[in-house]
Design a protein around this motif. Structure first.
Motif: not given
Length: 336
Positions: A195-197, A172-176
């Protein structure tokens, strides 16, 4: 895989007010009522089966280590279904999928991974119990003491929750991507990672580490236990004795194969091979059918559990008979 409309770490993608949309089974609108009723019945039967085993073990005054671990396994399965199934049933009541908050999604993922990991560690403890019982029968009571069983149970839960927390924070620290549409019926790790970019496989490293700690390491320990058990059984000259000893391991082996078979398919593979349709089907088995089968497997295959359940039913019949007798006596007294 990169996508258009990626959000940065410091903008609203990390805002706790952000929501995800669980698509669930939105592509099967015509089957929603059938799926809802099926999941509801399976859920209720699963709850009843695990509660029955839990109550049977708790009411048993003398609990051997395997019963203690079975009691913990039933509690884990109860929590497991309560974390996933209610949201799944809710998603079947709406047409366009159900929303879930950023924090709610993270909490669901953490509990799902933590409970699954605790089950993996618990299966190791149960395999160690079988190893001591077969390979060191004279030392079984001394080795598998109540204190050791309690420490193993606590270690299983704490270890799994710690690993799950690290994985959840990393995911959940990833950019989505801006769509935030999860093509699943719960916040599964693979579905959220999709969903992670990202342009690399770096975000998959925490998942790989979690798979090593929660899946590979416990599996190797279980395999080691059964290699030692097999070696000990080969030294037994009596085929009857060998068969009786191995029969005590069948339930544990069956559950291990079910648990690790589904978990391996779901998580030990690259992100590029992600298939929403396949994942949802395997997740259905993993989150609905296996918790339903566990009580059946142990009730049918485990003599100790069958004996405990018979005692519980006998106590219930005796209590009912006593109540009927008291009512009859009271009726007679009232007439006089």
């Amino acid at each position: 895989m990169p996508c258009e409309g990626c959000t940065e770490r410091d903008n609203r993608s990390m805002d706790a007010t952000m929501e995800f949309l669980l698509l669930g089974f939105s592509e099967l609108l015509c089957l929603r009522v059938l799926l809802f009723l099926t999941f509801l019945i399976v859920h209720l039967v699963t709850l009843a089966g695990n509660v029955m085993i839990f109550m049977a073990v708790v009411m048993e005054p003398s609990r051997p280590p395997m019963l203690f671990f079975l009691c913990q396994l039933s509690v884990i399965e109860l929590c497991y279904t309560l974390v996933i199934v209610p949201k799944t049933l809710l998603s079947l009541t709406v047409v366009d999928g159900s929303s879930i908050s950023f924090i709610g999604c993270a909490a669901q993922m953490h509990l799902f991974v933590a409970l699954g990991g605790a089950e993996c560690f618990l299966l190791v403890a149960m395999s160690y119990d079988r190893y001591v019982a077969i390979c060191q029968p004279l030392h079984y009571v001394a080795v598998m003491s109540e204190g050791l069983c309690l420490r193993l149970a606590v270690a299983c839960c704490l270890g799994a929750f710690a690993v799950a927390l690290g994985l959840t924070v990393a995911v959940f620290r990833l950019p989505f991507c801006q769509s935030h549409r999860i093509n699943h019926f719960f916040c599964d790790v693979a579905a959220v990672l999709h969903l992670a970019c990202t342009r690399s496989y770096t975000p998959e490293l925490p998942l790989l580490a979690a798979c090593v700690l929660l899946l590979l390491l416990p599996f190797l320990l279980i395999l080691t236990s059964y290699v030692c058990i097999a070696a000990a059984l080969l030294r037994v000259t009596s085929s009857v004795g060998r068969g009786k000893a191995f029969s005590t391991c069948i339930s544990h082996l069956t559950i291990t194969v079910l648990h690790y078979g589904c978990a391996t398919f779901m998580y030990i593979r690259p992100k590029s091979s992600y298939s929403p349709a396949q994942d949802k089907m395997v997740s259905l088995v993993y989150t609905n059918l296996t918790p339903l089968l566990y009580p059946l497997i142990y009730s049918l295959k485990n003599k100790v559990i069958r004996g405990v359940l018979r005692k519980m039913l006998r106590r219930k019949k005796i209590a009912q008979l006593n109540q009927d007798t008291i009512r009859a006596v009271m009726c007679v007294c009232v007439k006089f």
